[in-house]
Design an enzyme around this catalytic site. Sequence first.
Site, PDB file in Angstrom:
ATOM      1  N   SER A   7      -0.845  -9.019   2.923  1.00  0.00           N
ATOM      2  CA  SER A   7      -0.441  -7.948   3.858  1.00  0.00           C
ATOM      3  C   SER A   7      -1.522  -7.334   4.819  1.00  0.00           C
ATOM      4  O   SER A   7      -2.738  -7.024   4.242  1.00  0.00           O
ATOM      5  CB  SER A   7       0.086  -6.456   3.283  1.00  0.00           C
ATOM      6  OG  SER A   7       0.079  -5.642   4.096  1.00  0.00           O
ATOM      7  N   HIS A  32       2.126 -11.030   6.355  1.00  0.00           N
ATOM      8  CA  HIS A  32       3.042 -10.026   6.219  1.00  0.00           C
ATOM      9  C   HIS A  32       2.423  -8.648   6.983  1.00  0.00           C
ATOM     10  O   HIS A  32       1.124  -8.280   6.951  1.00  0.00           O
ATOM     11  CB  HIS A  32       3.055  -9.313   4.888  1.00  0.00           C
ATOM     12  CG  HIS A  32       3.933  -8.207   4.427  1.00  0.00           C
ATOM     13  ND1 HIS A  32       5.412  -8.452   4.288  1.00  0.00           N
ATOM     14  CD2 HIS A  32       3.913  -6.806   4.218  1.00  0.00           C
ATOM     15  CE1 HIS A  32       6.121  -7.261   3.840  1.00  0.00           C
ATOM     16  NE2 HIS A  32       5.092  -6.344   4.189  1.00  0.00           N
ATOM     17  N   ASP A  34       2.937  -4.890   8.427  1.00  0.00           N
ATOM     18  CA  ASP A  34       3.786  -3.687   8.076  1.00  0.00           C
ATOM     19  C   ASP A  34       3.558  -2.618   9.218  1.00  0.00           C
ATOM     20  O   ASP A  34       2.767  -2.058   9.518  1.00  0.00           O
ATOM     21  CB  ASP A  34       2.882  -2.707   6.848  1.00  0.00           C
ATOM     22  CG  ASP A  34       3.252  -3.601   5.486  1.00  0.00           C
ATOM     23  OD1 ASP A  34       4.371  -3.968   4.905  1.00  0.00           O
ATOM     24  OD2 ASP A  34       2.179  -4.041   4.777  1.00  0.00           O
ATOM     25  N   MET A  36       5.033   1.038  10.386  1.00  0.00           N
ATOM     26  CA  MET A  36       5.498   2.401   9.848  1.00  0.00           C
ATOM     27  C   MET A  36       5.397   3.430  10.917  1.00  0.00           C
ATOM     28  O   MET A  36       4.612   3.353  11.734  1.00  0.00           O
ATOM     29  CB  MET A  36       4.152   2.986   8.859  1.00  0.00           C
ATOM     30  CG  MET A  36       4.144   1.873   7.861  1.00  0.00           C
ATOM     31  SD  MET A  36       2.826   2.281   6.660  1.00  0.00           S
ATOM     32  CE  MET A  36       2.957   1.263   5.260  1.00  0.00           C
ATOM     33  N   HIS A  65       7.719  -6.359   8.264  1.00  0.00           N
ATOM     34  CA  HIS A  65       8.373  -5.208   7.628  1.00  0.00           C
ATOM     35  C   HIS A  65       8.447  -4.060   8.227  1.00  0.00           C
ATOM     36  O   HIS A  65       7.578  -3.267   8.320  1.00  0.00           O
ATOM     37  CB  HIS A  65       7.597  -5.210   6.191  1.00  0.00           C
ATOM     38  CG  HIS A  65       8.121  -4.169   5.281  1.00  0.00           C
ATOM     39  ND1 HIS A  65       7.337  -3.693   4.257  1.00  0.00           N
ATOM     40  CD2 HIS A  65       9.313  -3.423   5.147  1.00  0.00           C
ATOM     41  CE1 HIS A  65       7.951  -2.812   3.342  1.00  0.00           C
ATOM     42  NE2 HIS A  65       9.123  -2.597   4.182  1.00  0.00           N
ATOM     43  N   MET A  67       9.029  -0.488   8.514  1.00  0.00           N
ATOM     44  CA  MET A  67       9.492   0.925   7.622  1.00  0.00           C
ATOM     45  C   MET A  67       9.467   2.051   8.818  1.00  0.00           C
ATOM     46  O   MET A  67       8.721   2.751   9.148  1.00  0.00           O
ATOM     47  CB  MET A  67       8.219   1.267   6.807  1.00  0.00           C
ATOM     48  CG  MET A  67       8.141   0.340   5.468  1.00  0.00           C
ATOM     49  SD  MET A  67       6.685   0.269   4.671  1.00  0.00           S
ATOM     50  CE  MET A  67       5.941  -0.939   5.848  1.00  0.00           C
ATOM     51  N   MET A 136      10.988  -3.551  -2.946  1.00  0.00           N
ATOM     52  CA  MET A 136       9.707  -2.860  -2.884  1.00  0.00           C
ATOM     53  C   MET A 136       9.388  -2.267  -4.376  1.00  0.00           C
ATOM     54  O   MET A 136      10.102  -1.995  -5.083  1.00  0.00           O
ATOM     55  CB  MET A 136      10.009  -1.476  -2.025  1.00  0.00           C
ATOM     56  CG  MET A 136      10.111  -1.693  -0.474  1.00  0.00           C
ATOM     57  SD  MET A 136       8.836  -2.489   0.142  1.00  0.00           S
ATOM     58  CE  MET A 136       7.205  -1.618  -0.384  1.00  0.00           C
ATOM     59  N   ASP A 171       6.880  -6.582  -2.716  1.00  0.00           N
ATOM     60  CA  ASP A 171       5.971  -5.979  -1.914  1.00  0.00           C
ATOM     61  C   ASP A 171       5.428  -4.640  -2.676  1.00  0.00           C
ATOM     62  O   ASP A 171       6.194  -3.683  -2.735  1.00  0.00           O
ATOM     63  CB  ASP A 171       6.429  -5.761  -0.843  1.00  0.00           C
ATOM     64  CG  ASP A 171       5.590  -5.146   0.390  1.00  0.00           C
ATOM     65  OD1 ASP A 171       4.494  -4.924  -0.102  1.00  0.00           O
ATOM     66  OD2 ASP A 171       5.960  -4.768   1.540  1.00  0.00           O
TER      67      ASP A 171
HETATM   68  C1  DX5 Z   1       3.584  -0.651   1.289  1.00  0.00           C
HETATM   69  C2  DX5 Z   1       3.448  -1.944   2.393  1.00  0.00           C
HETATM   70  C3  DX5 Z   1       3.003  -3.071   1.507  1.00  0.00           C
HETATM   71  C4  DX5 Z   1       1.235  -2.894   1.437  1.00  0.00           C
HETATM   72  C5  DX5 Z   1       1.134  -3.583   0.151  1.00  0.00           C
HETATM   73  O1  DX5 Z   1       4.392   0.296   2.296  1.00  0.00           O
HETATM   74  O2  DX5 Z   1       4.715  -2.252   2.646  1.00  0.00           O
HETATM   75  O3  DX5 Z   1       3.175  -4.390   2.199  1.00  0.00           O
HETATM   76  O4  DX5 Z   1       0.632  -3.409   2.504  1.00  0.00           O
HETATM   77  O5  DX5 Z   1      -0.194  -3.323  -0.235  1.00  0.00           O
HETATM   78  P1  DX5 Z   1      -0.674  -3.603  -1.739  1.00  0.00           P
HETATM   79  O6  DX5 Z   1      -0.678  -5.090  -1.942  1.00  0.00           O
HETATM   80  O7  DX5 Z   1      -2.276  -3.085  -1.600  1.00  0.00           O
HETATM   81  O8  DX5 Z   1       0.095  -2.517  -2.607  1.00  0.00           O
HETATM   82 ZN    ZN Z   2       5.272  -4.515   3.064  1.00  0.00          ZN
END
Ligand code: DX5
Ligand code: ZN
Length: 214
Positions: A7, A32, A34, A36, A65, A67, A136, A171
């Site tokens: 990620s 990956h 993320d 947000m 991903h 969010m 998750m 994840d």
């Molecule tokens: C959290 C993200 C993850 C995050 C995982 O909300 O969706 O993808 O980057 O990070 P680690 O592996 O450090 O928990």
């Molecule tokens: Zn993620």
Amino acid sequence: MALLAPSLLSANFAHLGRDVDMLHRSQADWVHVDVMDGSFVPNISFGFPILESIRPLTNKCLDVHLMVDKPDRYVERFVAAGANVVSIHYEACTHVHRVLQQIRDCGAKAGLALNPHSPIHLIEELTDLVDVLLIMSVNPGFGGQQFLPGTIDKVKKSKVLLQPHTLVEVDGGVGMHNCAQLVAAGAHVLVAGNAVFKTGDPMETIASMKQLMG
Ligand code: DX5
Ligand code: ZN
């Protein structure tokens, strides 16, 4: 063989090109990404310009991903920016069928993410539309959180419901200590942020994790 998706949330944003290039040269399978929005989750990461900037640096699958509340507003733009998989949250949409179909219509794989509190049976009426089920294993919003152990059972339960074409992705809080157990439970794709980037040699860590994942 299970896939590893480091990620970028845990990468060094001042050297993002360097980190993506490292992933490109490494044994990582997917990257990956993320996104947000500060509303669906209590954090803001990055959006279209970052995805557009990293797309030319690798031909590996960009696993985006979202969010984000009401993600249907942005699906087209993320696919145009280079996403290969777009995962939306069950909890963020009113018409989940419609959004999954929208992702496929744009030419990407449709991912459905479930928060830790959402039971697996919620996907029952959606299985034909889900290319990737993103389970998750932390409450989304931040990297570096602790893995919720109930996830192992959730992965096992999902296998009973899912169609054979669907990949199960996990994840949050994934690393050397639990990757083999997750693969044994039936996970096909593991996301790892801190477990990869917060180590002395991320490329070497990726190789070791892949080995443990079998
Ligand atoms: C959290 C993200 C993850 C995050 C995982 O909300 O969706 O993808 O980057 O990070 P680690 O592996 O450090 O928990
Ligand atoms: Zn993620």
